[in-house]
Each structure stands twice: as C-alpha cells, then as structure tokens.
Design an enzyme around this catalytic site. Structure first.
Site, PDB file in Angstrom:
ATOM      1  N   SER A  46       0.800  -1.219   0.000  1.00 47.15           N
ATOM      2  CA  SER A  46       0.000   0.000   0.000  1.00 47.15           C
ATOM      3  C   SER A  46       0.834   1.271   0.000  1.00 47.15           C
ATOM      4  O   SER A  46       0.381   2.316  -0.463  1.00 47.15           O
ATOM      5  CB  SER A  46      -0.945   0.018   1.211  1.00 47.15           C
ATOM      6  OG  SER A  46      -0.215  -0.116   2.419  1.00 47.15           O
ATOM      7  N   GLY A  83      -1.979  -4.189   0.903  1.00 49.96           N
ATOM      8  CA  GLY A  83      -2.154  -5.383   1.717  1.00 49.96           C
ATOM      9  C   GLY A  83      -1.252  -6.534   1.343  1.00 49.96           C
ATOM     10  O   GLY A  83      -1.266  -7.577   2.007  1.00 49.96           O
ATOM     11  N   ASN A 112       3.527  -5.640   5.812  1.00 47.07           N
ATOM     12  CA  ASN A 112       2.306  -6.398   6.093  1.00 47.07           C
ATOM     13  C   ASN A 112       2.602  -7.766   6.683  1.00 47.07           C
ATOM     14  O   ASN A 112       1.747  -8.348   7.357  1.00 47.07           O
ATOM     15  CB  ASN A 112       1.474  -6.539   4.818  1.00 47.07           C
ATOM     16  CG  ASN A 112       0.825  -5.225   4.418  1.00 47.07           C
ATOM     17  OD1 ASN A 112       0.207  -4.559   5.232  1.00 47.07           O
ATOM     18  ND2 ASN A 112       0.980  -4.838   3.173  1.00 47.07           N
ATOM     19  N   ASP A 193      -4.990   7.067   9.672  1.00 48.58           N
ATOM     20  CA  ASP A 193      -4.564   5.819  10.317  1.00 48.58           C
ATOM     21  C   ASP A 193      -3.160   5.899  10.898  1.00 48.58           C
ATOM     22  O   ASP A 193      -2.712   4.990  11.587  1.00 48.58           O
ATOM     23  CB  ASP A 193      -4.664   4.640   9.348  1.00 48.58           C
ATOM     24  CG  ASP A 193      -3.788   4.808   8.104  1.00 48.58           C
ATOM     25  OD1 ASP A 193      -2.839   5.625   8.111  1.00 48.58           O
ATOM     26  OD2 ASP A 193      -4.053   4.104   7.108  1.00 48.58           O
ATOM     27  N   HIS A 196      -0.200   5.379   6.756  1.00 56.95           N
ATOM     28  CA  HIS A 196      -0.003   5.627   5.333  1.00 56.95           C
ATOM     29  C   HIS A 196       0.285   7.106   5.092  1.00 56.95           C
ATOM     30  O   HIS A 196      -0.473   7.968   5.532  1.00 56.95           O
ATOM     31  CB  HIS A 196      -1.245   5.208   4.541  1.00 56.95           C
ATOM     32  CG  HIS A 196      -1.458   3.729   4.536  1.00 56.95           C
ATOM     33  ND1 HIS A 196      -2.241   3.095   5.476  1.00 56.95           N
ATOM     34  CD2 HIS A 196      -0.960   2.769   3.721  1.00 56.95           C
ATOM     35  CE1 HIS A 196      -2.232   1.796   5.216  1.00 56.95           C
ATOM     36  NE2 HIS A 196      -1.460   1.575   4.165  1.00 56.95           N
TER      37      HIS A 196
END
Length: 223
Positions: A46, A83, A112, A193, A196
């Site tokens: 991502s 992801g 991840n 979040d 990111h």
C-alpha cells in the site's frame, strides 16, 4: 493492545483493497511493456500503491514523471497491491518477469508480514527468493527497507529491519534504508490511520528512493 487492534482492522481493510487492486493490475502494467523501453517494476504494498491517495499522486507516479522530465528512457510499471505480503509478491513476480521483462525491480514489501504476524524467517526467505528470481532474469534490484511500529518492541523492530540490510549485503543489491525516513516522526505527514503517508509526503518517499535507484539508470543512454 489498542495499537494491535488498529493493525488488525487495517489488515482487513487492506485485504479488501487488495482484491479490487489485483483486478486492475494487469491493465495498469501492460502498457509499460508495449513501447520497447526498459521497464522498472515496483513490487510493493500500500505504501507504493497510492492507498488513500488521489490517482497518480503517489511516489511511483512521481518517479515516472521525473524520468520523463529528465528524458531518461525507462517505463515504470507499478505492480504494487495494498495489503500485499512478501509471499504475495513472491507468487506474483514470475508472471511479471515473463510479461514485462524488467531491467530493474524495486522491492517494497514486508510491512504487512509484521502486521499479520508472519515469522521473520519466512519474510527473509521470501525476500531472498524475490531478489534471486529477479537476478536470475538479469534484472537489477533495489530493496526498500522498512521498520515496524515501536509497539512491537525494540528487539523485534531491530531484527525485522536487519533483514533488509543483511539481504542487501549477502545478495549484493542496492538498499534504500527506510522508505519513510524524514517523515516517521511527523504525524501531519500521515493519513488518519497514522500508517499511510499523505500526498504531501510522497516527494519525500521518492527522495528516499531516488539516490539509490538513479545510478542503476545510468547504463541506459538518454534519448
């Protein structure tokens, strides 16, 4: 525990994003092989797939623009999926090599794995396999290092990061020490979040990758 819960929620969100992104990936990368120019493939997650960003504003898009501005004769294929794990990248790479025949592969994977609790040995094995597969097909490799959040504990955090430097040394590939260097302590550079980067942070990410990548582009003459 709250941090871990947030990570689990993010994993579920990214899994849904990955399903839709994978459907669009073939068409997004197909044009990169059509012009006959050498191809830089970005095999990432991502952080490279423009998660939460407007289209064509991520660091990979900025890289494509910089190459065009500098008249450096490469195409860029963004094969990143939100992801994705090192296992996913390892599974996807053979088809990408067959289709795109990349001259350079930028590997930006691993974060991840930590979020999903993948054993460090598995992450290292997958990254090694990705690098060796690219090298066997005459592609140069740029390995992009990552850190995991501090709530994983200092010992785990350091062991995770050392995977990248150890592999870069053992397999003789160029290393970007940390993709998020320069923004890691700036909350305003991250989306809600706090994982990111924002659109405003993308030039910094490109700035972290460029000094490592640029020397590999010099073997190809400009137009």
């Amino acid at each position: 525990m709250a941090g871990r819960s947030r990570h689990r929620t993010l994993v579920r969100v990214l899994a849904l994003a990955a399903a839709s992104a994978a459907l669009a990936l073939t068409s997004q990368t197909a044009s990169a092989a059509e012009t006959g120019k050498p191809v830089v493939v970005v095999l990432g997650d991502s952080l490279s797939a423009e998660y939460g960003l407007p289209r064509d504003t991520g660091w990979v898009a900025l890289l494509r623009r910089r190459l065009a501005d500098k008249r450096i004769d490469y195409n860029v294929a963004n094969a990143s999926i939100s992801g994705d794990t090192t296992s996913g990248g390892r599974a996807r790479l053979p088809e990408l090599i067959t289709r795109l025949k990349p001259a350079i592969v930028i590997v930006e994977l691993g974060a991840n794995d930590a979020l999903r609790g993948v054993p460090l040995a598995t992450t290292e094995d997958n990254l090694r396999a990705i690098i060796e597969k690219a090298q066997q097909n005459h592609a140069k490799v740029v390995l992009v290092g990552m850190y995991v959040p501090q709530n994983y504990g200092p010992a785990y955090t350091e062991r995770f990061h050392q995977i990248y430097s150890s592999l870069a040394k053992a397999l003789d590939v160029r290393l970007v020490p940390f993709l998020l260097a320069g923004i890691e302590n700036k909350p305003e550079m991250f989306q809600a979040d706090q994982m990111h980067p924002t659109q405003q942070a993308q030039p910094v990410l490109l700035g972290n990758v460029w000094p490592t990548l640029a020397p590999l582009l010099q073997d190809r003459p400009n137009r």
